[in-house]
Design an enzyme around this catalytic site. Sequence first.
Site, PDB file in Angstrom:
ATOM      1  N   HIS A   5      -7.227  -4.723  10.353  1.00 37.41           N
ATOM      2  CA  HIS A   5      -6.986  -4.494   8.918  1.00 37.41           C
ATOM      3  C   HIS A   5      -5.702  -5.182   8.454  1.00 37.41           C
ATOM      4  O   HIS A   5      -4.766  -5.356   9.223  1.00 37.41           O
ATOM      5  CB  HIS A   5      -7.011  -2.997   8.552  1.00 37.41           C
ATOM      6  CG  HIS A   5      -5.816  -2.200   8.964  1.00 37.41           C
ATOM      7  ND1 HIS A   5      -5.897  -0.860   9.278  1.00 37.41           N
ATOM      8  CD2 HIS A   5      -4.511  -2.514   9.096  1.00 37.41           C
ATOM      9  CE1 HIS A   5      -4.697  -0.407   9.571  1.00 37.41           C
ATOM     10  NE2 HIS A   5      -3.843  -1.383   9.479  1.00 37.41           N
TER      11      HIS A   5
ATOM     12  N   ASN B 216      -7.432  -2.826  14.490  1.00 39.83           N
ATOM     13  CA  ASN B 216      -8.828  -3.082  14.120  1.00 39.83           C
ATOM     14  C   ASN B 216      -8.946  -4.283  13.176  1.00 39.83           C
ATOM     15  O   ASN B 216      -9.988  -4.513  12.586  1.00 39.83           O
ATOM     16  CB  ASN B 216      -9.444  -1.830  13.464  1.00 39.83           C
ATOM     17  CG  ASN B 216      -8.753  -1.445  12.163  1.00 39.83           C
ATOM     18  OD1 ASN B 216      -7.815  -2.115  11.724  1.00 39.83           O
ATOM     19  ND2 ASN B 216      -9.212  -0.374  11.533  1.00 39.83           N
TER      20      ASN B 216
ATOM     21  N   GLU C  18      -9.729  -2.026   5.340  1.00 36.25           N
ATOM     22  CA  GLU C  18     -10.331  -1.693   6.625  1.00 36.25           C
ATOM     23  C   GLU C  18     -11.573  -2.548   6.877  1.00 36.25           C
ATOM     24  O   GLU C  18     -12.137  -3.113   5.941  1.00 36.25           O
ATOM     25  CB  GLU C  18     -10.725  -0.207   6.618  1.00 36.25           C
ATOM     26  CG  GLU C  18      -9.551   0.745   6.408  1.00 36.25           C
ATOM     27  CD  GLU C  18      -8.716   0.941   7.671  1.00 36.25           C
ATOM     28  OE1 GLU C  18      -8.736   0.076   8.568  1.00 36.25           O
ATOM     29  OE2 GLU C  18      -8.033   1.980   7.757  1.00 36.25           O
TER      30      GLU C  18
ATOM     31  N   ASP D  44       0.807  -1.220   0.000  1.00 37.07           N
ATOM     32  CA  ASP D  44       0.000   0.000   0.000  1.00 37.07           C
ATOM     33  C   ASP D  44       0.843   1.275   0.000  1.00 37.07           C
ATOM     34  O   ASP D  44       2.062   1.233   0.211  1.00 37.07           O
ATOM     35  CB  ASP D  44      -0.969   0.001   1.195  1.00 37.07           C
ATOM     36  CG  ASP D  44      -0.332  -0.494   2.495  1.00 37.07           C
ATOM     37  OD1 ASP D  44       0.905  -0.537   2.570  1.00 37.07           O
ATOM     38  OD2 ASP D  44      -1.074  -0.829   3.433  1.00 37.07           O
TER      39      ASP D  44
HETATM   40  C1  F6R Z   1       1.527  -1.512   6.164  1.00 34.37           C
HETATM   41  C2  F6R Z   1       0.159  -2.020   6.253  1.00 34.37           C
HETATM   42  C3  F6R Z   1      -0.606  -2.052   7.535  1.00 34.37           C
HETATM   43  C4  F6R Z   1       0.250  -2.399   8.748  1.00 34.37           C
HETATM   44  C5  F6R Z   1      -0.591  -2.404  10.017  1.00 34.37           C
HETATM   45  C6  F6R Z   1       0.252  -2.653  11.262  1.00 34.37           C
HETATM   46  O1  F6R Z   1       2.014  -1.591   4.849  1.00 34.37           O
HETATM   47  O2  F6R Z   1      -0.368  -2.399   5.272  1.00 34.37           O
HETATM   48  O3  F6R Z   1      -1.645  -2.988   7.416  1.00 34.37           O
HETATM   49  O4  F6R Z   1       0.837  -3.655   8.558  1.00 34.37           O
HETATM   50  O5  F6R Z   1      -1.246  -1.181  10.162  1.00 34.37           O
HETATM   51  O6  F6R Z   1       1.117  -1.577  11.443  1.00 34.37           O
HETATM   52  P1  F6R Z   1       2.302  -1.621  12.513  1.00 34.37           P
HETATM   53  O7  F6R Z   1       3.219  -2.716  12.079  1.00 34.37           O
HETATM   54  O8  F6R Z   1       2.959  -0.266  12.431  1.00 34.37           O
HETATM   55  O9  F6R Z   1       1.668  -1.891  13.825  1.00 34.37           O
END
Ligand code: F6R
Length: 229
Positions: A113, A111, A118, A42
Amino acid sequence: MKPDAVLGLATGESPIGTYKQLIEWYNKGDLDFSEIHTVNLDEYKGLSPENPQSYAYYMSTNLLNHVNIPKENTNIPNGLEDDSEVECARYDNILHSLGGIDLQLLGIGGNGHIGFNEPGNNFNKETHCVTLTENTIQANARFFDSIDDVPKYAYTMGIKNIMQAKGILLIASGAAKAQALYDSFYGPITPSVPGSILQLHNNVTVIADEAALSIILKEHEITPGGHIK
Ligand code: F6R
């Protein structure tokens, strides 16, 4: 083990240790990335690769600048493309032309995701533009000067792209991930918990610390290091 693998990469805190380890192995001469291709999950819409908060910048500083992956083999959605339809079609074409992802690295949001898919997002999507939830905007605000600077939209691979990866490696640490991890692997499979779709993938490895596993360990009366059914 597969020198020409297609690696699906993630940003955020979770894979930082993984990237450091890969760089260390590369510096020792144990790894060669010259035939590797990468595709990132992303990117924020509206941020340029030079913006330190962009995922392109993160990838350059945390991995790509430190190993011998040819620049032209690395792919990330283009945050500067304003036309979502154009950008999503371009990115899906790349994914298809690479013949699929061998190993997709994932973190998970508090959450549930995965990527920027989401809660409530349709499972059957390929790359698309999402409106970030308040929860995600707040979680990411720590990286920006103010919460108003956090972009409101992002391009993300869809659940369909992620599920087509041959293997998935999900990394989670900290108590903030405990509920999401529990719901993803022990709750019903539902778009309200995007990570729950992973129950339907046949090759998922989860690496998590004790805090992230706390609810699962408690519910199943398992001691750390024990096997979880
Ligand atoms: C990042 C992504 C997100 C993160 C998730 C966890 O490319 O796609 O889904 O993997 O938000 O983020 P952290 O590792 O910072 O807790």
